[in-house]
Every structure is written in structure tokens, then in C-alpha cells.
Design a protein around this motif. Structure first.
Motif, PDB file in Angstrom:
ATOM      1  N   VAL A  78      92.688  43.818  64.359  1.00  0.00           N
ATOM      2  CA  VAL A  78      93.879  44.213  63.576  1.00  0.00           C
ATOM      3  C   VAL A  78      93.485  45.134  62.428  1.00  0.00           C
ATOM      4  O   VAL A  78      94.143  46.149  62.162  1.00  0.00           O
ATOM      5  N   GLN A  79      92.359  44.802  61.752  1.00  0.00           N
ATOM      6  CA  GLN A  79      91.880  45.639  60.642  1.00  0.00           C
ATOM      7  C   GLN A  79      91.572  47.050  61.130  1.00  0.00           C
ATOM      8  O   GLN A  79      91.931  48.028  60.471  1.00  0.00           O
ATOM      9  N   LEU A  80      90.911  47.128  62.318  1.00  0.00           N
ATOM     10  CA  LEU A  80      90.558  48.456  62.860  1.00  0.00           C
ATOM     11  C   LEU A  80      91.841  49.266  63.132  1.00  0.00           C
ATOM     12  O   LEU A  80      91.929  50.440  62.761  1.00  0.00           O
ATOM     13  N   ILE A  81      92.800  48.613  63.807  1.00  0.00           N
ATOM     14  CA  ILE A  81      94.066  49.314  64.101  1.00  0.00           C
ATOM     15  C   ILE A  81      94.710  49.794  62.792  1.00  0.00           C
ATOM     16  O   ILE A  81      95.170  50.921  62.681  1.00  0.00           O
ATOM     17  N   LEU A 107      95.520  53.637  61.721  1.00  0.00           N
ATOM     18  CA  LEU A 107      96.903  54.092  61.503  1.00  0.00           C
ATOM     19  C   LEU A 107      97.195  54.498  60.053  1.00  0.00           C
ATOM     20  O   LEU A 107      98.177  55.176  59.791  1.00  0.00           O
ATOM     21  N   LEU A 108      96.308  54.055  59.145  1.00  0.00           N
ATOM     22  CA  LEU A 108      96.563  54.299  57.711  1.00  0.00           C
ATOM     23  C   LEU A 108      96.843  55.768  57.363  1.00  0.00           C
ATOM     24  O   LEU A 108      97.805  56.056  56.642  1.00  0.00           O
ATOM     25  N   PRO A 109      95.992  56.718  57.880  1.00  0.00           N
ATOM     26  CA  PRO A 109      96.262  58.129  57.516  1.00  0.00           C
ATOM     27  C   PRO A 109      97.655  58.603  57.937  1.00  0.00           C
ATOM     28  O   PRO A 109      98.194  59.531  57.327  1.00  0.00           O
ATOM     29  N   LEU A 110      98.229  57.955  58.971  1.00  0.00           N
ATOM     30  CA  LEU A 110      99.555  58.392  59.438  1.00  0.00           C
ATOM     31  C   LEU A 110     100.655  58.134  58.390  1.00  0.00           C
ATOM     32  O   LEU A 110     101.707  58.777  58.425  1.00  0.00           O
ATOM     33  N   SER A 111     100.372  57.185  57.466  1.00  0.00           N
ATOM     34  CA  SER A 111     101.379  56.883  56.428  1.00  0.00           C
ATOM     35  C   SER A 111     101.602  58.063  55.490  1.00  0.00           C
ATOM     36  O   SER A 111     102.577  58.104  54.739  1.00  0.00           O
TER      37      SER A 111
END
Lengths: 173, 136
Positions: free
Chosen positions: B112-115, B119-123
Motif C-alpha cells: 500500500v505504501q509503494l502504491i 501515485l503521490l506525484p499525480l496529486s
């Protein structure tokens, strides 16, 4: 902008509208408190306290009366609380103390201050509201929470007292 | 209440714009010297009371002071609200992580942390859009 619009906006949380309302009613409130407390410093403190309370309770204000009437009611209650807390009685001996705040007043002001200070608070409130602010007996009764008959008799008492003191006679008990 | 007192009360009411002038009252004033004097004295008292005019300030500073207090209090409330929102979000996140740990163990947490990190930069995309809309 009309008063009811300002009140409506202030109730919605518009502080600019609230500021305008307080600005418009400051003179009435301060004038009233000066006349009932007869003490400049106390009147200033109570004016500030009244405005702060009005800010907090604006949502509870029902448009049945003018905003200034509501402020006057808050001011009256705060003054009564102040007297209760300080166990301060307006007595003839206190006149000098009461006048300290009105040092720059005219001589006539001092004489009237002296006479007003001699009146018991409940009666003085009626006189100030009637004479200086032109409220009718019914409005005063609602503001002070007492029957119209009592308001009338208090006013009559005040006038008799002042009339006799000003003409050099003895007042009725 | 004697007769004169009744009329005097009426005179007082009239002097302050209450009640109505009656023929009865007029007759009494014309025939009672004491009540006629009372009327004169009443006017004198009113005039003297009108002279009482304590000096007033504009109130500008006091109103500003009260309003500053109001703005500060509103800001304080906003900060408390923001803090409580932040704390409740943090509690929810930690609770979710704990539940995930109980369900999938460490491996699940790491996945979950990896996902999340991928995805973080997409925010950045919605955040940039929000900024543009705010400027408009």
C-alpha cells in the motif's frame, strides 16, 4: 445600507456589516451608558463589553426592535450585573466619586449629574430612556421587564423629584 | 391618587407625547393654579435636562478595538477547526493502516505504501487546477 440589511448580513457572519452597525449605534449606546452610570470610565468599559456581547449574540437578535434598543438592553443588564458584583449602591455620599469621570463637564452638567445620581437606578433608567431617547412607556416596560404602570409611576416620581429639587422644594417620598 | 395628581400624570404623559389632551384636563388647568404651575415647572425640568450633554468621542477607536477582537476570535476558531480536522484525518489514517496491518501483515502495508508513493506525484494535477481556479 438599511439597518435590517446590515443585521441580516451580520447574522450571516459578515463582520464588516457588524462593524457598520456598531459604528452607527455607538453614540446612542455610549450616551445612554454615560447618563445611567454617570461615570465616564465605567461607561466606556460597559460600552466595550456591550459591543463584544452583541458580537457574540448577534444570531439571537430578533428584528422585533431596533438594533440600538437591543444594545441598550444589553448595556442595562451589564450595568446591573456590575452593580451586583461590586455591591455598589448609588447613594448620595457617592456623588463626588461618580462625578470624577465627568471632569470636563459644564457646571449645568454637574448639577444634573448630581440630581440624577440621587435617583434610584430603576427610576433613573426610566427617566433616561424616556427623556433622552424618546422610547414610549410600553417599549421601556419591555426593555426593563416591568409593567407599563410601574414605568409611568417611576417617571412621575423622577419628574416630581427633579421639579422639587430644581425649584428648591422638598421631594415627596 | 387625588384629582390634581391624576391630571399631573396626564400632563407628564402629554409632555412626552403619550396620551391625548382632553377637555377635562384643559378645564382643570385653567382653574387650578397649582397644576398650571406644575406644567411650567415640568417644561423647566425638561429644558434643564436637555442641557445635560456629556462630551462624546467618535467611537472610532473603540469600534476598531472590538472588531479586532472579533477578527482574532474568528481566526482562533478557524485554527481550532483546522487542527481538529487534521487530528481526525490523522487518526483515521492510522486506524486504516492498523486495520491493514491486522488483515495483510507487513507485506500488505509495504504494498500500500509503494502504491501511495507512486501515485503521490499525480496529486500535483488537481492541486494545480485548484490554484488556477482560485486565481480566477
Amino acid at each position: 445600507m438599511q439597518e435590517f440589511e446590515l443585521v441580516y448580513k451580520a447574522k450571516k457572519g459578515d463582520l464588516k456589516a457588524m462593524e457598520e452597525l456598531l459604528d452607527q449605534n455607538y453614540a446612542i449606546l455610549k450616551g445612554y451608558l454615560l447618563k445611567i452610570t454617570l461615570d465616564r470610565e465605567l461607561a466606556a468599559d460597559l460600552t466595550q463589553e456591550t459591543m463584544l456581547k452583541a458580537l457574540k449574540k448577534i444570531k439571537k437578535f430578533k428584528n422585533r426592535s431596533k438594533f440600538s434598543t437591543w444594545l441598550i438592553s444589553i448595556g442595562t443588564n451589564l450595568y446591573k450585573d456590575h452593580l451586583r458584583k461590586n455591591h455598589r449602591l448609588i447613594m448620595v455620599e457617592d456623588i463626588d466619586k461618580l462625578q470624577v469621570g465627568i471632569l470636563e463637564a459644564k457646571e449645568t452638567d454637574l448639577i444634573i449629574t448630581e440630581l440624577l445620581a440621587e435617583l434610584p437606578l430603576d427610576k433613573r433608567l426610566v427617566l433616561v430612556l424616556k427623556h433622552y431617547f424618546g422610547y414610549n412607556y410600553q417599549e421601556i416596560g419591555q426593555m426593563l421587564n416591568c409593567p407599563v404602570g410601574t414605568v409611568k409611576s417611576r417617571m412621575y416620581y423622577c419628574m416630581n423629584f427633579l421639579r422639587k429639587r430644581m425649584t428648591g422644594g422638598e421631594e415627596d417620598e | 391618587m387625588n384629582k390634581c395628581e391624576k391630571y399631573r400624570q396626564q400632563l407628564l404623559d402629554l409632555a412626552y407625547g403619550e396620551g391625548e389632551e382632553t377637555a377635562d384636563l384643559r378645564d382643570h388647568i385653567e382653574n387650578c393654579v397649582e397644576c398650571a404651575d406644575y406644567l411650567g415647572e415640568l417644561q423647566m425640568v425638561q429644558n434643564r435636562l436637555n442641557e445635560f450633554d456629556p462630551p462624546m468621542d467618535s467611537g472610532y477607536l473603540m469600534v476598531k478595538k472590538v472588531m479586532r477582537h472579533a477578527y482574532e476570535s474568528r481566526e482562533r476558531k478557524r485554527l481550532i477547526l483546522d487542527l481538529s480536522k487534521f487530528v481526525s484525518i490523522m487518526i483515521t489514517v492510522f486506524l486504516l493502516y492498523y486495520l491493514l496491518y491486522r488483515w495483510q501483515g507487513f507485506q500488505g502495508l509495504i504494498v500500500v505504501q509503494l502504491i501511495f508513493f507512486i501515485l503521490l506525484p499525480l496529486s500535483i494535477i488537481p492541486l494545480t487546477r485548484m490554484q488556477i481556479e482560485k486565481r480566477r
